[in-house]
Design a protein around this motif. Sequence first.
Motif, PDB file in Angstrom:
ATOM      1  N   VAL A   1       0.438  -0.947   0.104  1.00 15.00           N
ATOM      2  CA  VAL A   1       0.011   0.201   0.238  1.00 15.00           C
ATOM      3  C   VAL A   1       1.659   1.606  -0.016  1.00 15.00           C
ATOM      4  CG1 VAL A   1      -1.948   1.489   1.055  1.00 15.00           C
ATOM      5  CG2 VAL A   1      -1.737  -0.861   1.109  1.00 15.00           C
ATOM      6  N   VAL A   2       0.546   2.167  -0.594  1.00 13.24           N
ATOM      7  CA  VAL A   2       1.265   3.413  -1.041  1.00 13.24           C
ATOM      8  C   VAL A   2       0.388   4.700  -0.856  1.00 13.24           C
ATOM      9  CG1 VAL A   2       2.622   2.350  -2.384  1.00 13.24           C
ATOM     10  CG2 VAL A   2       1.430   4.240  -3.602  1.00 13.24           C
ATOM     11  N   THR A   3       0.855   5.878  -0.218  1.00 13.92           N
ATOM     12  CA  THR A   3      -0.523   6.764  -0.099  1.00 13.92           C
ATOM     13  C   THR A   3       0.990   8.220  -0.877  1.00 13.92           C
ATOM     14  OG1 THR A   3       1.147   7.948   1.729  1.00 13.92           O
ATOM     15  CG2 THR A   3      -1.215   6.517   1.765  1.00 13.92           C
ATOM     16  N   ASP A   4       1.994   7.997  -1.547  1.00 15.04           N
ATOM     17  CA  ASP A   4       2.600   9.379  -2.161  1.00 15.04           C
ATOM     18  C   ASP A   4       3.497   8.626  -3.215  1.00 15.04           C
ATOM     19  OD1 ASP A   4       5.459  11.203  -2.314  1.00 15.04           O
ATOM     20  OD2 ASP A   4       4.071  11.537  -1.124  1.00 15.04           O
ATOM     21  N   PRO A   5       3.547   9.642  -4.764  1.00 11.61           N
ATOM     22  CA  PRO A   5       4.271   8.831  -5.197  1.00 11.61           C
ATOM     23  C   PRO A   5       5.455   8.921  -5.903  1.00 11.61           C
ATOM     24  CG  PRO A   5       2.672  10.807  -5.912  1.00 11.61           C
ATOM     25  CD  PRO A   5       2.819  10.583  -5.162  1.00 11.61           C
TER      26      PRO A   5
ATOM     27  N   GLN B   1      -3.969   3.558  -1.403  1.00 12.19           N
ATOM     28  CA  GLN B   1      -4.975   4.414   0.177  1.00 12.19           C
ATOM     29  C   GLN B   1      -5.199   5.779  -0.347  1.00 12.19           C
ATOM     30  OE1 GLN B   1      -3.534   2.894   3.623  1.00 12.19           O
ATOM     31  NE2 GLN B   1      -5.752   3.767   4.448  1.00 12.19           N
ATOM     32  N   PRO B   2      -6.267   6.398  -1.183  1.00 15.87           N
ATOM     33  CA  PRO B   2      -6.382   7.705  -1.007  1.00 15.87           C
ATOM     34  C   PRO B   2      -6.243   8.269   0.428  1.00 15.87           C
ATOM     35  CG  PRO B   2      -8.228   6.741  -2.137  1.00 15.87           C
ATOM     36  CD  PRO B   2      -7.611   5.693  -0.941  1.00 15.87           C
ATOM     37  N   VAL B   3      -5.164   9.898   0.100  1.00 14.56           N
ATOM     38  CA  VAL B   3      -5.553  10.557   1.462  1.00 14.56           C
ATOM     39  C   VAL B   3      -6.663  11.675   1.495  1.00 14.56           C
ATOM     40  CG1 VAL B   3      -4.549  12.227   2.676  1.00 14.56           C
ATOM     41  CG2 VAL B   3      -3.309  10.560   1.370  1.00 14.56           C
ATOM     42  N   SER B   4      -7.847  11.312   2.185  1.00 17.68           N
ATOM     43  CA  SER B   4      -9.184  12.054   2.094  1.00 17.68           C
ATOM     44  C   SER B   4      -8.515  13.548   2.548  1.00 17.68           C
ATOM     45  CB  SER B   4      -9.716  11.267   3.311  1.00 17.68           C
ATOM     46  OG  SER B   4      -9.568  11.506   5.169  1.00 17.68           O
TER      47      SER B   4
ATOM     48  N   SER C   1      -2.800  13.084  -7.912  1.00 19.31           N
ATOM     49  CA  SER C   1      -2.012  12.182  -6.729  1.00 19.31           C
ATOM     50  C   SER C   1      -1.676  10.389  -7.269  1.00 19.31           C
ATOM     51  CB  SER C   1      -1.923  12.701  -5.422  1.00 19.31           C
ATOM     52  OG  SER C   1      -0.642  11.578  -4.824  1.00 19.31           O
ATOM     53  N   ILE C   2      -3.246  10.217  -7.300  1.00 22.22           N
ATOM     54  CA  ILE C   2      -3.686   8.637  -7.257  1.00 22.22           C
ATOM     55  C   ILE C   2      -3.185   8.171  -9.141  1.00 22.22           C
ATOM     56  CG2 ILE C   2      -6.056   7.195  -7.528  1.00 22.22           C
ATOM     57  CD1 ILE C   2      -6.847   8.621  -5.169  1.00 22.22           C
TER      58      ILE C   2
ATOM     59  N   GLU D   1       0.283   5.839 -13.282  1.00 19.53           N
ATOM     60  CA  GLU D   1       0.305   6.165 -14.328  1.00 19.53           C
ATOM     61  C   GLU D   1       2.133   5.397 -13.942  1.00 19.53           C
ATOM     62  OE1 GLU D   1      -0.592  10.237 -15.658  1.00 19.53           O
ATOM     63  OE2 GLU D   1      -1.354   9.943 -16.940  1.00 19.53           O
ATOM     64  N   SER D   2       2.736   6.630 -12.890  1.00 21.57           N
ATOM     65  CA  SER D   2       4.471   5.338 -13.013  1.00 21.57           C
ATOM     66  C   SER D   2       4.381   4.093 -12.489  1.00 21.57           C
ATOM     67  CB  SER D   2       4.686   5.665 -10.989  1.00 21.57           C
ATOM     68  OG  SER D   2       5.981   5.957 -10.761  1.00 21.57           O
ATOM     69  N   CYS D   3       3.508   3.412 -12.271  1.00 22.99           N
ATOM     70  CA  CYS D   3       3.370   1.962 -12.301  1.00 22.99           C
ATOM     71  C   CYS D   3       3.144   1.098 -13.981  1.00 22.99           C
ATOM     72  CB  CYS D   3       2.032   1.442 -11.455  1.00 22.99           C
ATOM     73  SG  CYS D   3       2.181   1.472 -10.103  1.00 22.99           S
ATOM     74  N   LEU D   4       2.075   2.298 -14.560  1.00 25.78           N
ATOM     75  CA  LEU D   4       2.495   1.986 -16.086  1.00 25.78           C
ATOM     76  C   LEU D   4       3.523   1.771 -16.462  1.00 25.78           C
ATOM     77  CD1 LEU D   4      -1.404   3.209 -16.577  1.00 25.78           C
ATOM     78  CD2 LEU D   4      -0.450   0.762 -15.741  1.00 25.78           C
TER      79      LEU D   4
END
Length: 414
Positions: free
Chosen positions: A175-179, A201-204, A212-213, A218-221
């Motif tokens: 789980v990540v919250t930041d690029p 995990q979105p930062v509400s 950010s999501i 896109e970084s993963c892809l």
Amino acid sequence: MVGLPHKELLQLFSSETPIKQSGWIGTTIILYSPEVKQLSYSLIELYRLWLFIYNTHMEQLIFQSLGIKYYDLDTPALLIDVDLLISNIQKFNDLAETADISIIPYSSIHGSKDILKYQLQGNKTLNRACTNSISEAEELVDLGLQKLTIKSTPISKNQIQRLWALSQNTHVDVVVTDPQHVTNFQQACPSIGESLGIIIQPVSQSPDREKSIITIIESCLSSPNIQYKGLLLEESLTLPKEDYSSLIKLIRSKWPESEIIALGDLSVKNLQEIHLVDYLIAGCYPIPDIPYLVNFPELSISASVLSQIISKPTREHLVIDSGHKTFGTDLGIPSVIHDTEHEYSRTLKPLKFSAEHGAIKFDEDQFDQITVQDKIRLLPNSMELCFNQFDMMRFVQSDTFIGYKKITGRGLYS
């Protein structure tokens, strides 16, 4: 075949290599006790138990005979009623079936491989597990799980290296919250053949949440080693359920294969848009605590702490041998479980706890009914905190002690 009194057991296994020194490989040992005339153990079974004892750092285990009544166990003792544990697991799976959602066990709640094995037998439970830390995940590799999810994002270089090493043995989602988290993983990737799944995990409260999501996805892809898997939505008082629904629809419109995972047992009842969620990470349902039973009254008390009354300093107060170090009272104090053999237990009201003792109030007219050395069971306010105080659980069935089980995840924070 060798007859061995209990007191001599620890003398036999008094070194690191008892089997080599004893020369009794293959021997069956008979242990005698007043309660049970004899119980047979193979030497290897006793050796495994010895390893538990030898490697225990906090709880100094005193061996007691299988087959005795749980009431005769030394205190404080963390008790697990196996039949009620199994019943709770089945009932929660029934709720998941009604909601048409699959369960991923959150094993960090209890840190027990044995309880996790029971959870994995649920008809709506996947052959997966979620842990807080890498260390806990490493402990579960030998279970042959289809996938492990690590909730706390590894940050240090050492943690990230261990994360990639773990991914060589089993499928891992993190789980990540930041690029920047994804960038760190990419930079540390040891070879082109490795693969790591990413759950966001979105930062509400972030005003740039959607941006950010999308940046993370896109970084993963763009990476051959990082695979975007989906979103983790945690129960929150600050993020309306409608906001979750709009976020899910936005992400799935762009990436329809996204997995949507809800974290928090209450989601099985509370998510209005439950059909948008694929999986539910849940962990406390086998061993519900005080708050959990308020929300799930259909479940039973399967885990409790056996404590002993050690004094009656006043005509309205008693003291037990269990305190902060037993219950982990940061989130609240335990309650006393009614015992039909001790009707006075209905009137017992825990007041306050020190490190090793608890003060409990009772009605003055009950004074003569309460005996020092009586034992009572208490229900923790937080099972997660309570389990982290123990190295061992005592499994019971029909009020009979049937075995010690190690809490393998205890203290594995990194």
